[in-house]
Motif scaffolding. Structure first.
Motif, PDB file in Angstrom:
ATOM      1  N   CYS A 134     -18.881   1.065  21.508  1.00 29.89           N
ATOM      2  CA  CYS A 134     -17.735  -0.025  21.772  1.00 29.89           C
ATOM      3  C   CYS A 134     -16.494   0.893  21.862  1.00 29.89           C
ATOM      4  O   CYS A 134     -16.200   1.673  20.734  1.00 29.89           O
ATOM      5  N   PRO A 135     -15.792   1.054  23.022  1.00 34.21           N
ATOM      6  CA  PRO A 135     -14.550   1.614  22.773  1.00 34.21           C
ATOM      7  C   PRO A 135     -13.482   1.361  21.715  1.00 34.21           C
ATOM      8  O   PRO A 135     -12.657   2.085  21.701  1.00 34.21           O
ATOM      9  N   ILE A 136     -13.653   0.216  21.071  1.00 31.70           N
ATOM     10  CA  ILE A 136     -12.613  -0.226  20.266  1.00 31.70           C
ATOM     11  C   ILE A 136     -13.126  -0.836  18.997  1.00 31.70           C
ATOM     12  O   ILE A 136     -13.904  -1.842  19.365  1.00 31.70           O
ATOM     13  N   SER A 137     -12.879  -0.351  17.967  1.00 31.08           N
ATOM     14  CA  SER A 137     -13.358  -0.895  16.594  1.00 31.08           C
ATOM     15  C   SER A 137     -12.240  -1.410  15.680  1.00 31.08           C
ATOM     16  O   SER A 137     -11.504  -0.541  15.541  1.00 31.08           O
ATOM     17  N   LEU A 164      -8.611   6.119  26.600  1.00 30.88           N
ATOM     18  CA  LEU A 164      -8.003   4.872  26.730  1.00 30.88           C
ATOM     19  C   LEU A 164      -6.421   4.960  26.583  1.00 30.88           C
ATOM     20  O   LEU A 164      -5.759   3.982  26.725  1.00 30.88           O
ATOM     21  N   MET A 165      -6.176   5.954  26.037  1.00 31.15           N
ATOM     22  CA  MET A 165      -4.696   6.464  25.754  1.00 31.15           C
ATOM     23  C   MET A 165      -4.069   7.205  26.460  1.00 31.15           C
ATOM     24  O   MET A 165      -4.704   8.098  26.665  1.00 31.15           O
ATOM     25  N   ASP A 166      -2.624   6.988  26.807  1.00 35.52           N
ATOM     26  CA  ASP A 166      -2.068   7.950  27.778  1.00 35.52           C
ATOM     27  C   ASP A 166      -1.320   8.725  26.651  1.00 35.52           C
ATOM     28  O   ASP A 166      -1.535   8.691  25.468  1.00 35.52           O
ATOM     29  N   GLU A 167      -0.352   9.820  27.318  1.00 30.10           N
ATOM     30  CA  GLU A 167       0.308  10.866  26.789  1.00 30.10           C
ATOM     31  C   GLU A 167       1.265  10.129  25.775  1.00 30.10           C
ATOM     32  O   GLU A 167       1.993  10.675  24.724  1.00 30.10           O
ATOM     33  N   PHE A 176      -6.106  -1.221  27.277  1.00 33.53           N
ATOM     34  CA  PHE A 176      -7.150  -2.221  27.208  1.00 33.53           C
ATOM     35  C   PHE A 176      -7.649  -2.575  28.715  1.00 33.53           C
ATOM     36  O   PHE A 176      -8.852  -2.771  28.401  1.00 33.53           O
ATOM     37  N   GLU A 177      -7.057  -2.523  29.735  1.00 30.56           N
ATOM     38  CA  GLU A 177      -7.571  -3.029  31.042  1.00 30.56           C
ATOM     39  C   GLU A 177      -8.526  -2.149  31.393  1.00 30.56           C
ATOM     40  O   GLU A 177      -9.556  -2.119  32.333  1.00 30.56           O
ATOM     41  N   GLU A 178      -8.661  -0.630  31.013  1.00 31.61           N
ATOM     42  CA  GLU A 178      -9.303   0.236  31.433  1.00 31.61           C
ATOM     43  C   GLU A 178     -10.685   0.286  30.665  1.00 31.61           C
ATOM     44  O   GLU A 178     -11.524   1.199  30.705  1.00 31.61           O
ATOM     45  N   ALA A 179     -10.637  -0.593  29.518  1.00 25.03           N
ATOM     46  CA  ALA A 179     -11.808  -0.699  28.445  1.00 25.03           C
ATOM     47  C   ALA A 179     -13.154  -1.382  29.098  1.00 25.03           C
ATOM     48  O   ALA A 179     -13.839  -1.082  28.466  1.00 25.03           O
ATOM     49  N   ASP A 180     -12.857  -1.990  30.051  1.00 28.54           N
ATOM     50  CA  ASP A 180     -13.862  -2.897  30.701  1.00 28.54           C
ATOM     51  C   ASP A 180     -14.551  -3.825  29.768  1.00 28.54           C
ATOM     52  O   ASP A 180     -15.625  -4.126  29.697  1.00 28.54           O
ATOM     53  N   LEU A 181     -13.616  -4.514  29.130  1.00 29.74           N
ATOM     54  CA  LEU A 181     -13.882  -5.633  27.892  1.00 29.74           C
ATOM     55  C   LEU A 181     -14.360  -7.103  28.712  1.00 29.74           C
ATOM     56  O   LEU A 181     -14.066  -7.003  29.933  1.00 29.74           O
TER      57      LEU A 181
END
Length: 257
Positions: free
Chosen positions: A116-119, A149-152, A158-163
């Motif tokens: 899971c990309p986010i926990s 998923l984080m930028d500089e 979150f839109e790139e996490a494919d949720l």
């Protein structure tokens, strides 16, 4: 106006996020199950809630340790999400069957799912019996986010996490194209939504190149003003030269006389 159909007290709030909840009892046994009744309840301190049926095995684990982890799955994990929602933990080892990679929590003993990309790690603050479900209100004590998923600037995309979301018994992918940005309705300067324009183009088969980028209009106006001011200067300069030539001609004639 569309005709409305009246329903009696029924919770038809949709769509909602669908998550995988992981927990561990005091004996070290781990379990995972699917929850759709979850949500943010406070910003400071950061808190969220989940609603769980008392007959669930995870209910026992969470109530025993007062800890759990909320894992946000991707669309590729939809089958596993559904499986963990329909199979009871007392009869099936869902973690092993779904081949989840379990990682130890940082702030709590409950593990998280590495796929899971986010926990989100949580500690239960209170339990409120409601009826078919009990409401677990918990403090968020830490999170794990894929670095991709984080930028500089540290923003999580979150839109790139494919949720995925859950809507009336079905699962749906999260759309990557925003319809707006928080506060855009009252913004003094128009906010250009390039992704939205592309999305509209796909749906309506329109050409987004015709959509004006309002942010580019201002420098164009300045350039136009600059050109027009230069043109007026040139005209004034030529007029002055013409006047001066006339004066010189007149003075020459007077001298010859």
């Amino acid at each position: 106006m569309n005709e409305k159909v009246d329903f009696k007290g029924s919770v038809i709030l949709n769509p909602v996020p669908v998550v995988l909840i992981t927990s561990k009892n005091k004996e070290g046994k781990e379990n995972v199950f699917t929850v759709a009744w979850t949500g943010t309840v406070c910003t400071k301190p950061p808190m969220l809630s989940i609603s769980v049926r008392p007959e669930r095995l995870s209910y026992e684990y969470i109530k025993e340790t007062m800890e759990f982890t909320v894992n946000l799955p991707t669309s590729k994990m939809t089958k596993a999400v559904d499986y963990c929602g329909v199979r009871p933990g007392r009869k099936f080892d869902k973690i092993q069957e779904m081949n989840f990679t379990m990682k130890e929590g940082t702030n709590i003993n409950a593990p998280y799912i590495d796929e899971c990309p986010i926990s989100i790690e949580c500690k239960v603050k209170s339990i409120i019996p409601l009826g078919t479900h009990d409401l677990f209100i918990a403090d968020v004590v830490g999170s794990h986010v894929d670095s991709t998923l984080m930028d500089e600037k540290g923003k999580i995309h979150f839109e790139e996490a494919d949720l995925i979301t859950y809507c009336h018994g079905e699962y749906f992918k999260m759309d990557k194209h925003p319809l707006g940005k928080f506060g855009y309705s009252i913004a003094k300067k128009p906010i250009a939504m390039k992704d939205s324009a592309k999305s509209i183009e796909k749906e309506n088969n329109t050409d987004t190149t015709k959509v004006k980028d309002l942010s580019k209009d201002r420098p164009r106006k300045k350039n136009n003003n600059y050109k027009s001011s230069n043109a007026s200067k040139k005209r004034n300069s030529s007029n002055n030269k013409h006047k001066n030539s006339r004066k010189n001609t007149t003075s020459t004639r007077r001298k010859t006389k």
